[in-house]
Design a protein around this motif. Sequence first.
Motif, PDB file in Angstrom:
ATOM      1  N   HIS A   5       0.839  -1.198   0.000  1.00 54.85           N
ATOM      2  CA  HIS A   5       0.000   0.000   0.000  1.00 54.85           C
ATOM      3  C   HIS A   5       0.878   1.254   0.000  1.00 54.85           C
ATOM      4  N   LEU A   6       0.499   2.214  -0.822  1.00 55.86           N
ATOM      5  CA  LEU A   6       1.239   3.471  -0.939  1.00 55.86           C
ATOM      6  C   LEU A   6       0.295   4.642  -0.734  1.00 55.86           C
ATOM      7  N   VAL A   7       0.726   5.600   0.098  1.00 56.17           N
ATOM      8  CA  VAL A   7       0.015   6.869   0.229  1.00 56.17           C
ATOM      9  C   VAL A   7       0.963   7.976  -0.213  1.00 56.17           C
TER      10      VAL A   7
ATOM     11  N   ILE B 178       4.075   0.038  -8.202  1.00 56.54           N
ATOM     12  CA  ILE B 178       3.368  -0.938  -9.029  1.00 56.54           C
ATOM     13  C   ILE B 178       4.310  -2.000  -9.606  1.00 56.54           C
ATOM     14  N   LYS B 179       5.598  -1.698  -9.641  1.00 55.14           N
ATOM     15  CA  LYS B 179       6.566  -2.727 -10.031  1.00 55.14           C
ATOM     16  C   LYS B 179       6.604  -3.863  -9.009  1.00 55.14           C
ATOM     17  N   ARG B 180       6.206  -3.553  -7.777  1.00 51.44           N
ATOM     18  CA  ARG B 180       6.279  -4.523  -6.698  1.00 51.44           C
ATOM     19  C   ARG B 180       4.934  -5.113  -6.312  1.00 51.44           C
ATOM     20  N   MET B 181       3.874  -4.375  -6.570  1.00 48.02           N
ATOM     21  CA  MET B 181       2.570  -4.740  -6.031  1.00 48.02           C
ATOM     22  C   MET B 181       1.937  -5.926  -6.744  1.00 48.02           C
ATOM     23  N   GLN B 182       1.153  -6.663  -5.968  1.00 49.21           N
ATOM     24  CA  GLN B 182       0.379  -7.781  -6.484  1.00 49.21           C
ATOM     25  C   GLN B 182      -1.101  -7.464  -6.332  1.00 49.21           C
ATOM     26  N   SER B 183      -1.939  -8.358  -6.824  1.00 45.71           N
ATOM     27  CA  SER B 183      -3.380  -8.171  -6.712  1.00 45.71           C
ATOM     28  C   SER B 183      -3.777  -7.981  -5.250  1.00 45.71           C
ATOM     29  N   GLY B 184      -4.642  -7.010  -5.014  1.00 40.81           N
ATOM     30  CA  GLY B 184      -5.069  -6.696  -3.659  1.00 40.81           C
ATOM     31  C   GLY B 184      -4.377  -5.482  -3.088  1.00 40.81           C
ATOM     32  N   SER B 185      -3.381  -4.970  -3.796  1.00 40.09           N
ATOM     33  CA  SER B 185      -2.664  -3.783  -3.338  1.00 40.09           C
ATOM     34  C   SER B 185      -3.440  -2.518  -3.701  1.00 40.09           C
TER      35      SER B 185
ATOM     36  N   LEU C 153      -3.829   6.109 -14.072  1.00 42.47           N
ATOM     37  CA  LEU C 153      -3.115   4.945 -13.547  1.00 42.47           C
ATOM     38  C   LEU C 153      -4.078   3.876 -13.060  1.00 42.47           C
ATOM     39  N   SER C 154      -5.208   4.297 -12.505  1.00 41.75           N
ATOM     40  CA  SER C 154      -6.181   3.298 -12.042  1.00 41.75           C
ATOM     41  C   SER C 154      -6.626   2.392 -13.182  1.00 41.75           C
ATOM     42  N   LEU C 155      -6.758   2.964 -14.382  1.00 44.93           N
ATOM     43  CA  LEU C 155      -7.184   2.184 -15.540  1.00 44.93           C
ATOM     44  C   LEU C 155      -6.048   1.304 -16.075  1.00 44.93           C
ATOM     45  N   GLU C 156      -4.819   1.793 -15.936  1.00 43.49           N
ATOM     46  CA  GLU C 156      -3.676   0.997 -16.406  1.00 43.49           C
ATOM     47  C   GLU C 156      -3.468  -0.267 -15.587  1.00 43.49           C
ATOM     48  N   VAL C 157      -3.753  -0.206 -14.292  1.00 44.08           N
ATOM     49  CA  VAL C 157      -3.408  -1.344 -13.420  1.00 44.08           C
ATOM     50  C   VAL C 157      -4.618  -2.070 -12.857  1.00 44.08           C
ATOM     51  N   ALA C 158      -5.824  -1.701 -13.279  1.00 43.78           N
ATOM     52  CA  ALA C 158      -7.031  -2.326 -12.730  1.00 43.78           C
ATOM     53  C   ALA C 158      -7.054  -3.834 -12.946  1.00 43.78           C
TER      54      ALA C 158
END
Length: 244
Positions: A84-86, A125-132, A167-172
């Motif tokens: 998670h990133l803020v 996003i290079k590190r994140m998996q589904s659910g992030s 970005l939300s659309l790129e990684v959805a």
Amino acid sequence: MQNKIALVTGASRGIGAATGKLLATQGYAVCVNYQYNKTAADEVVQHIKAHGGQAIAYQADVSCESQVIDLFNFVDTELGTITHLVNNVGILLPQSKLIDMDAQRINLILTTNVTSYFICCRAAIKRMQSGSAIVNVSSGAARSGSPNEYIDYAASKGAVDTLTKGLSLEVAAQGIRVNGVRPGFIHTDIHADGGEPGRIARLSPQVPMQRGGKPEEVAEAIAWLLSDAASYVTGSTIDVTGGK
């Protein structure tokens, strides 16, 4: 998802500090990023630890690409892979009309408030998996334009809103959610940075709820967007503005 590991940028004060503290109570291991105030960042970490949470602090100018790389590598080593990133870093410069702004000021605002969000999102996003999930802190200024005061800051936050949507659309499809919050007039030190410490008191009558907000109220919105309770929410931005 197993361990929840959150990076909060600009977390030594204000909304960032409140968010880090809240996330720690919800089971996140938290990296408190700061640029200048090590003492304040360490105080956030100690607060989290005193309440049974896990936290570390790390100094980095997140508008600098090499420092962002080092920051994320540090989180990898000390806490594990970020989930998670803020993106919370943001600066104001003294109130001014556009006619009196020079390119140096404008570029500093854009580099700090926009470039940092892009490169931190990229590293995440290079590190994140589904659910992030990612939450980008914008501002009600993105809608008002902040004429005669902070039009450069407002424009930078408009860019953040667009980043959040795109970005939300790129990684959805990867199961990574990207949302935003737009705080309104919140009681933080940032107003003093702009040259008017009492700005909230002056502007509160313009707010339908007749008051400024607290950093903790913004943190609650951020935490919800990061959580599984918001599992079908992406590309959205929540206004935390007292109705304004």
